[in-house]
Write an enzyme that holds these catalytic residues in place. Structure first.
Site, mmCIF file in Angstrom:
data_model
loop_
_atom_site.group_PDB
_atom_site.id
_atom_site.type_symbol
_atom_site.label_atom_id
_atom_site.label_comp_id
_atom_site.label_asym_id
_atom_site.label_seq_id
_atom_site.Cartn_x
_atom_site.Cartn_y
_atom_site.Cartn_z
ATOM 1 N N HIS A 82 0.643 -1.313 0.039
ATOM 2 C CA HIS A 82 -0.044 -0.121 0.076
ATOM 3 C C HIS A 82 0.857 1.254 -0.004
ATOM 4 O O HIS A 82 1.784 1.227 0.770
ATOM 5 C CB HIS A 82 -0.750 0.051 1.285
ATOM 6 C CG HIS A 82 -1.873 1.247 1.309
ATOM 7 N ND1 HIS A 82 -3.208 1.123 0.553
ATOM 8 C CD2 HIS A 82 -1.677 2.366 1.881
ATOM 9 C CE1 HIS A 82 -3.645 2.556 0.957
ATOM 10 N NE2 HIS A 82 -2.706 2.853 1.863
ATOM 11 N N ASP A 161 -14.466 2.882 8.163
ATOM 12 C CA ASP A 161 -13.786 3.862 7.546
ATOM 13 C C ASP A 161 -14.368 4.491 6.515
ATOM 14 O O ASP A 161 -14.141 6.011 6.567
ATOM 15 C CB ASP A 161 -12.736 3.089 6.924
ATOM 16 C CG ASP A 161 -11.659 3.856 6.452
ATOM 17 O OD1 ASP A 161 -11.046 4.622 7.073
ATOM 18 O OD2 ASP A 161 -11.328 3.822 5.208
ATOM 19 N N ARG A 168 -14.151 13.088 8.288
ATOM 20 C CA ARG A 168 -12.722 13.633 8.465
ATOM 21 C C ARG A 168 -12.487 14.668 7.337
ATOM 22 O O ARG A 168 -11.719 15.825 7.808
ATOM 23 C CB ARG A 168 -11.618 12.715 8.551
ATOM 24 C CG ARG A 168 -11.620 11.687 9.715
ATOM 25 C CD ARG A 168 -10.707 10.545 9.615
ATOM 26 N NE ARG A 168 -9.172 10.826 9.287
ATOM 27 C CZ ARG A 168 -8.618 10.041 8.566
ATOM 28 N NH1 ARG A 168 -8.878 8.856 8.234
ATOM 29 N NH2 ARG A 168 -7.366 10.605 8.199
ATOM 30 N N SER A 183 -7.037 4.027 9.513
ATOM 31 C CA SER A 183 -8.070 4.063 8.430
ATOM 32 C C SER A 183 -7.362 3.047 7.272
ATOM 33 O O SER A 183 -7.927 2.094 6.801
ATOM 34 C CB SER A 183 -7.834 5.347 7.669
ATOM 35 O OG SER A 183 -8.671 5.388 6.404
ATOM 36 N N LYS A 187 -8.486 -1.068 6.410
ATOM 37 C CA LYS A 187 -8.619 -1.795 5.006
ATOM 38 C C LYS A 187 -7.717 -3.127 4.612
ATOM 39 O O LYS A 187 -7.946 -3.990 4.238
ATOM 40 C CB LYS A 187 -8.559 -0.687 3.975
ATOM 41 C CG LYS A 187 -9.729 0.165 4.086
ATOM 42 C CD LYS A 187 -9.684 1.363 2.986
ATOM 43 C CE LYS A 187 -8.605 2.354 3.726
ATOM 44 N NZ LYS A 187 -8.998 3.998 3.466
HETATM 45 N N1 URA Z 1 -5.317 6.808 3.027
HETATM 46 C C1 URA Z 1 -6.265 6.216 3.720
HETATM 47 O O1 URA Z 1 -6.960 5.352 3.124
HETATM 48 N N2 URA Z 1 -6.495 6.732 4.744
HETATM 49 C C2 URA Z 1 -6.380 7.866 5.381
HETATM 50 O O2 URA Z 1 -6.851 8.308 6.386
HETATM 51 C C3 URA Z 1 -5.075 8.597 4.558
HETATM 52 C C4 URA Z 1 -4.938 8.045 3.413
#
Ligand code: URA
Length: 435
Positions: A82, A161, A168, A183, A187
């Site tokens: 990621h 999320d 946010r 966050s 995932k």
């Molecule tokens: N990428 C994400 O998936 N969440 C965040 O809060 C920031 C970057």
């Protein structure tokens, strides 16, 4: 439990329990806590922060808020990667086929571009007919057969999320390290991999502007991995300039294909094989980063990485003729050039500004609902430290209309600084954190 008590506790900087964090996340998911109280909680976290344990409670509760992708029936190690988001950050298209060609499974749920940073799904959709809508059943079948799947995130994954991220975004609480870490990690945990390499970008074109912040975020995410039993490696890499020279969806696919053919060296290749080598290390396919890099370079030389990319396209319906004939990929017709205003050396780049110029061409979205012009973008002709003559082309801009290209040019003009002396090369790989 009364959410007002939890809110007050966090506002006072006190530590929350697992039960309290679970109560919060289930209230977010079931919509029993109103948005104004969630927003107040996010602001309390922004100012009071969360410790490692609280962040782990939050991350786990968010990961469990929706369905979990169970990859246990796919034999062998499942590696994921990621990036926190950058400009010309095309590493997935290069490393996923390279790693999969060594027999390590790469089952990746990717995202779309947001703001000035690009997204793998948009790049793949620039390839005619490529489908990112893959069911979990299909993904498992393909992973068993080809070791590679790149797919969109299911709507039922981490609904908490999705809700929190949207709030946010409109309450100025995005830049909280425990909220970013939970966050991303929720995932990744829900997506089912055994090991994850996190590429934390740092510099003018990244969320994290300083190495200290990138290291803090990396350490929090590595700690989350320890808490949930996932193998994690964090690589911190520079966004002092775009990673590759091609920015935009079709354009980045072209650069990725050329890299897999062995025709592109430089920063994009270096970061791709470094991240890939760490995926191989987590999978215990190799015993050192150097061995991993050598194996991946061999997969470029012997054509197996490119062959795996072709297999990915065939499997997911994409036109694999694009590999030999790049004219099958869309390129927008209105080209304008950014010319150097003085002779000298490229001193620095404002990478976020270059990303915004690319967004202006139509290659990125300004709002989530905007559609993308796959053929739009920018080709950089120079990088930091390159010598330039006055009037030389610094960048080519492609878009669907002259007006868009001119708007992008206006932004790009201030993004590349030329000075008299040759500057030192900015370091590319800044740190590696293992859990
Ligand atoms: N990428 C994400 O998936 N969440 C965040 O809060 C920031 C970057």
């Amino acid at each position: 439990m009364d959410f007002l008590d939890i809110l007050l506790k966090k506002r006072q900087g006190k530590k929350l329990t697992k039960q309290e964090m679970d109560y919060f996340v289930s209230g977010v998911t079931n919509e029993t806590i109103p948005d104004y109280q969630i927003s107040a909680f996010l602001m309390a976290v922004y100012f009071q922060s969360l410790d490692e344990e609280e962040t782990a409670y939050l991350t786990t509760a968010m990961a469990n808020s929706g369905e979990l992708f169970d990859l246990s029936c796919v034999p062998g190690f499942k590696a994921d990667k990621h990036s926190t988001g950058g400009v010309s950050d095309t590493t997935t298209l290069i490393l996923a086929p390279l790693v999969a060609s060594t027999g390590v499974n790469v089952v990746k749920m990717s995202g779309r571009g947001l703001g000035f940073s690009g997204g793998t799904l948009d790049k793949l959709e620039a390839i005619p007919h490529f489908s990112i809508d893959v069911t979990q059943q299909q993904a498992i079948q393909w992973a068993k057969k080809s070791h590679i799947v790149i797919m969109g995130q299911s709507k039922n994954l981490t609904p908490a999320d999705q809700k929190l991220y949207a709030l946010r975004d409109v309450t100025a609480t995005v830049e909280s390290l425990p909220l970013i870490a939970s966050s991303i990690m929720s995932k990744k945990i829900a997506a089912g991999a055994d090991g994850i390499v996190l590429d934390v970008k740092c510099g003018s074109g990244a969320f994290m502007k300083t190495l200290e912040d990138a290291q803090r975020l990396g350490s929090i995410m590595a700690a989350m991995g320890r808490h949930v039993g996932k193998k994690i490696t964090v690589v911190i890499s520079s966004m002092a300039q775009p990673l590759g020279n091609y920015i935009g969806n079709s354009l980045e696919v072209i650069e990725a294909i050329e890299t897999l053919k062995g025709n592109v060296k430089g920063d994009l290749l270096t970061v791709s094989i470094t991240l890939g080598a760490h995926m191989l290390l987590l999978a215990e396919k190799v015993s050192s980063e150097e061995e991993g890099k050598a194996l991946l370079l061999k997969q470029i030389e012997n054509g197996q990485g490119l062959a795996k990319f072709k297999e990915l396209l065939q499997q997911q319906g994409g036109d694999c003729n694009v590999i030999e004939d790049k004219t099958l990929l869309p390129i927008s017709p209105c080209k304008v050039c950014l010319l150097a205003q003085a002779s000298g050396y490229v001193q620095s780049m404002d990478t976020a500004c270059i990303g915004r110029a690319s967004q202006q061409t139509g290659a990125g979205r300004k709002q989530k609902t905007d559609s993308i012009d796959f053929g739009a973008g920018i080709i950089l002709k120079k990088r930091i430290g390159h010598k330039v003559e006055k009037g030389e082309v610094l960048a080519e801009i492609y878009s669907a209309s002259l007006e868009r290209s001119q708007n992008a040019l206006a932004i790009l003009q201030n993004a590349i600084v030329i000075g008299k002396d040759c500057p030192p090369q900015p370091p590319l790989l800044l740190d590696i954190i293992t859990a």
